[in-house]
Design a protein around this motif. Structure first.
Motif, PDB file in Angstrom:
ATOM      1  N   GLY A 220       0.819  -1.203   0.000  1.00 39.35           N
ATOM      2  CA  GLY A 220       0.000   0.000   0.000  1.00 39.35           C
ATOM      3  C   GLY A 220       0.850   1.248   0.000  1.00 39.35           C
ATOM      4  O   GLY A 220       1.865   1.325   0.691  1.00 39.35           O
ATOM      5  N   VAL A 221       0.464   2.224  -0.807  1.00 42.82           N
ATOM      6  CA  VAL A 221       1.091   3.544  -0.791  1.00 42.82           C
ATOM      7  C   VAL A 221       0.014   4.545  -0.389  1.00 42.82           C
ATOM      8  O   VAL A 221      -0.965   4.739  -1.093  1.00 42.82           O
ATOM      9  CB  VAL A 221       1.695   3.900  -2.162  1.00 42.82           C
ATOM     10  N   ARG A 222       0.213   5.139   0.763  1.00 43.37           N
ATOM     11  CA  ARG A 222      -0.795   5.994   1.378  1.00 43.37           C
ATOM     12  C   ARG A 222      -0.917   7.335   0.652  1.00 43.37           C
ATOM     13  O   ARG A 222       0.086   7.953   0.276  1.00 43.37           O
ATOM     14  CB  ARG A 222      -0.423   6.215   2.846  1.00 43.37           C
ATOM     15  N   GLY A 223      -2.140   7.772   0.466  1.00 46.42           N
ATOM     16  CA  GLY A 223      -2.399   9.096  -0.073  1.00 46.42           C
ATOM     17  C   GLY A 223      -3.358   9.839   0.833  1.00 46.42           C
ATOM     18  O   GLY A 223      -4.209   9.232   1.491  1.00 46.42           O
ATOM     19  N   GLU A 224      -3.216  11.147   0.900  1.00 48.55           N
ATOM     20  CA  GLU A 224      -4.080  11.990   1.717  1.00 48.55           C
ATOM     21  C   GLU A 224      -4.587  13.151   0.862  1.00 48.55           C
ATOM     22  O   GLU A 224      -3.794  13.790   0.158  1.00 48.55           O
ATOM     23  CB  GLU A 224      -3.313  12.523   2.927  1.00 48.55           C
ATOM     24  N   PRO A 272      -6.157   8.628  10.391  1.00 44.52           N
ATOM     25  CA  PRO A 272      -6.434   9.960   9.835  1.00 44.52           C
ATOM     26  C   PRO A 272      -5.172  10.688   9.376  1.00 44.52           C
ATOM     27  O   PRO A 272      -4.061  10.371   9.796  1.00 44.52           O
ATOM     28  CB  PRO A 272      -7.109  10.680  11.007  1.00 44.52           C
ATOM     29  N   ALA A 273      -5.377  11.678   8.521  1.00 44.97           N
ATOM     30  CA  ALA A 273      -4.262  12.448   7.974  1.00 44.97           C
ATOM     31  C   ALA A 273      -3.498  13.162   9.085  1.00 44.97           C
ATOM     32  O   ALA A 273      -4.072  13.574  10.095  1.00 44.97           O
ATOM     33  CB  ALA A 273      -4.783  13.468   6.965  1.00 44.97           C
ATOM     34  N   SER A 274      -2.202  13.327   8.881  1.00 40.13           N
ATOM     35  CA  SER A 274      -1.381  14.003   9.873  1.00 40.13           C
ATOM     36  C   SER A 274      -1.614  15.513   9.821  1.00 40.13           C
ATOM     37  O   SER A 274      -2.000  16.069   8.788  1.00 40.13           O
ATOM     38  CB  SER A 274       0.097  13.714   9.622  1.00 40.13           C
ATOM     39  N   ALA A 275      -1.357  16.177  10.934  1.00 39.13           N
ATOM     40  CA  ALA A 275      -1.480  17.632  10.974  1.00 39.13           C
ATOM     41  C   ALA A 275      -0.491  18.274  10.002  1.00 39.13           C
ATOM     42  O   ALA A 275      -0.820  19.252   9.317  1.00 39.13           O
ATOM     43  CB  ALA A 275      -1.238  18.135  12.391  1.00 39.13           C
ATOM     44  N   ARG A 276       0.724  17.710   9.915  1.00 29.78           N
ATOM     45  CA  ARG A 276       1.742  18.301   9.041  1.00 29.78           C
ATOM     46  C   ARG A 276       1.294  18.295   7.580  1.00 29.78           C
ATOM     47  O   ARG A 276       1.352  19.326   6.904  1.00 29.78           O
ATOM     48  CB  ARG A 276       3.057  17.536   9.186  1.00 29.78           C
ATOM     49  N   SER A 277       0.838  17.137   7.088  1.00 31.23           N
ATOM     50  CA  SER A 277       0.466  17.080   5.680  1.00 31.23           C
ATOM     51  C   SER A 277      -0.762  17.934   5.405  1.00 31.23           C
ATOM     52  O   SER A 277      -0.851  18.593   4.361  1.00 31.23           O
ATOM     53  CB  SER A 277       0.225  15.630   5.255  1.00 31.23           C
ATOM     54  N   THR A 278      -1.714  17.968   6.340  1.00 31.26           N
ATOM     55  CA  THR A 278      -2.903  18.788   6.141  1.00 31.26           C
ATOM     56  C   THR A 278      -2.540  20.270   6.086  1.00 31.26           C
ATOM     57  O   THR A 278      -3.024  21.020   5.222  1.00 31.26           O
ATOM     58  CB  THR A 278      -3.912  18.539   7.271  1.00 31.26           C
ATOM     59  N   LEU A 279      -1.656  20.710   7.000  1.00 35.68           N
ATOM     60  CA  LEU A 279      -1.233  22.107   6.991  1.00 35.68           C
ATOM     61  C   LEU A 279      -0.492  22.455   5.703  1.00 35.68           C
ATOM     62  O   LEU A 279      -0.672  23.550   5.149  1.00 35.68           O
ATOM     63  CB  LEU A 279      -0.341  22.383   8.207  1.00 35.68           C
ATOM     64  N   GLU A 280       0.331  21.531   5.210  1.00 40.47           N
ATOM     65  CA  GLU A 280       1.060  21.793   3.972  1.00 40.47           C
ATOM     66  C   GLU A 280       0.111  21.924   2.786  1.00 40.47           C
ATOM     67  O   GLU A 280       0.277  22.802   1.931  1.00 40.47           O
ATOM     68  CB  GLU A 280       2.084  20.685   3.724  1.00 40.47           C
ATOM     69  N   LEU A 281      -0.871  21.030   2.718  1.00 39.67           N
ATOM     70  CA  LEU A 281      -1.822  21.087   1.613  1.00 39.67           C
ATOM     71  C   LEU A 281      -2.615  22.386   1.643  1.00 39.67           C
ATOM     72  O   LEU A 281      -2.781  23.066   0.621  1.00 39.67           O
ATOM     73  CB  LEU A 281      -2.772  19.897   1.673  1.00 39.67           C
ATOM     74  N   LEU A 282      -3.113  22.763   2.820  1.00 41.72           N
ATOM     75  CA  LEU A 282      -3.922  23.972   2.924  1.00 41.72           C
ATOM     76  C   LEU A 282      -3.083  25.232   2.705  1.00 41.72           C
ATOM     77  O   LEU A 282      -3.534  26.191   2.064  1.00 41.72           O
ATOM     78  CB  LEU A 282      -4.605  24.016   4.288  1.00 41.72           C
ATOM     79  N   SER A 283      -1.852  25.224   3.211  1.00 39.16           N
ATOM     80  CA  SER A 283      -0.976  26.378   3.005  1.00 39.16           C
ATOM     81  C   SER A 283      -0.642  26.557   1.531  1.00 39.16           C
ATOM     82  O   SER A 283      -0.610  27.688   1.022  1.00 39.16           O
ATOM     83  CB  SER A 283       0.310  26.214   3.818  1.00 39.16           C
TER      84      SER A 283
END
Length: 380
Positions: A220-224, A272-283
């Motif tokens: 599996g290769v995880r995607g968010e 659930p998605a990590s805070a780091r990746s979510t912040l990067e995507l939104l930023s």
């Protein structure tokens, strides 16, 4: 000798993700009787296809994949309109090209990407020519971001569709065809004896990571991804942002819905998605268009994509009348029409000229499965 599909036949399809639904619809339209089994429900909750941007971008993806996959993407751009037209519900499909942008501090990475795409363009001359944009060119294509970006690349002809609409339209179409649907019913090839009395004539396994018991090389290769509703944002095409760690994409769907993603993690983790990746995507999204600041977060979703050791898809026959289709990785929507057409050719003729064109791993002799897992993705 490869047994050919007779008409009409009874066919069991395992897995109702993207490939399973496409194959079930195509085979049912040919007059075959289809039983479709899935471990989850009609909403495709367990499918990687549900958590995707569904971009159809062969030249953009050429930076991270092989020429055969790029040719599959070219094939898909012509096939998707044909596959969508007869479905029971409309599906958003757009072919306005791909825009690639970068901030000044990422100019070196952008130059490297441009060089890669230019080399790939030269090797695959059938792809529409990439266009290098100055500030006026960016403004002409995407006026809403012109004041933030002075340079860009435009890849004409590329497209996208709405993955959720497609999965729902395929489900509605299956309900109109001679297909029996078994939701929340996990099954494997070992549960059937195709060709025997009272059993299906064929079994086609499209379970993705659910097939690891039969195909241990799968991982599996995880995607968010983040899905946003942003009424203040107007983007007319999928936009990719050159990023120091990984390229980020923004895919605009209908009614100001945006799918934003990038993360690609070697992990089967479905937490659930990590805070780091979510912040990067939104930023990254906010850096493209300030209107994303007032967007509403509809969903933050994770899923794992079924991937083989070489990151390429494969079709193999593990028993007399059992076909397995797997390994679509991050390119599911871009290559699914090509995979569909290859499987149909194999069933009808025992071979596939398309597979050779796409450099697709095609193993039609069950005895080959005695080979080590590391060899299971080689093309004969």
């Amino acid at each position: 000798m490869f047994p050919l599909l007779q008409s009409p036949s009874s066919i069991t399809v395992l897995g109702a993700g993207l490939m399973g639904r496409l194959l079930a619809v195509a085979l049912a339209r040919e007059g075959h009787r289809i039983d479709l089994y899935d471990a989850a429900g009609p909403g495709a909750e367990g499918s990687a296809a549900r958590v995707a941007a569904a971009m159809l971008a062969p030249l953009a993806e050429s930076a991270v994949t092989e020429p055969g996959v790029v040719r599959m993407g070219q094939h898909a751009l012509g096939r998707w309109p044909e596959l969508l037209a007869p479905l029971a519900a409309p599906v958003y499909f757009q072919q306005n090209g791909t825009l690639i942008l970068w901030h000044r501090q990422d100019a070196t990475d952008a130059a490297r990407l441009r060089g890669t795409l230019e080399r790939n363009q030269a090797a695959l001359p059938d792809l529409p020519a990439m266009q290098v944009l100055d500030s006026a060119g960016v403004a002409a294509l995407e006026p809403a971001v012109a004041h933030r970006f002075a340079q860009g690349l435009y890849l004409p002809g590329e497209g996208q569709l709405d993955n959720r609409q497609l999965l729902a339209a395929l489900e509605a179409t299956l309900a109109e065809l001679p297909v029996t649907l078994y939701w929340h019913s996990a099954r494997g090839p070992e549960d059937f004896r195709p060709g025997q009395s009272g059993q299906p004539d064929w079994v086609i396994d499209c379970r993705g990571l659910g097939a690891r018991g039969q195909w241990p090389a799968l991982r599996g290769v995880r995607g968010e991804v983040v899905r946003l509703h942003a009424p203040e944002v107007t983007l007319q095409r999928p936009t990719r942002i050159v990023h120091p760690r990984y390229p980020i994409y923004i895919a605009p769907k209908e009614d100001h819905l945006f799918v934003i993603g990038a993360t690609e993690i070697e992990s089967d983790d479905l937490s659930p998605a990590s805070a780091r990746s979510t912040l990067e995507l939104l930023s990254a999204a906010y850096a493209v268009h300030s209107g994303f600041a007032e967007a509403r977060i509809i969903e933050i979703a994770t899923q794992c994509r079924p991937t083989l050791p070489d990151n390429l898809p494969a079709v193999r026959r593990t028993a007399e009348r059992v076909l397995e289709v797997n390994g679509l990785y991050r390119h599911g929507f871009m290559i699914a029409p090509a995979m569909l057409d290859v499987v149909l050719q194999v069933l009808h003729t025992g071979q596939s000229p398309l597979a050779s064109r796409f450099d697709l791993a095609l193993q039609l002799h069950p005895a080959q499965q005695a080979a080590p897992a590391s060899d299971s993705c080689t093309v004969p």
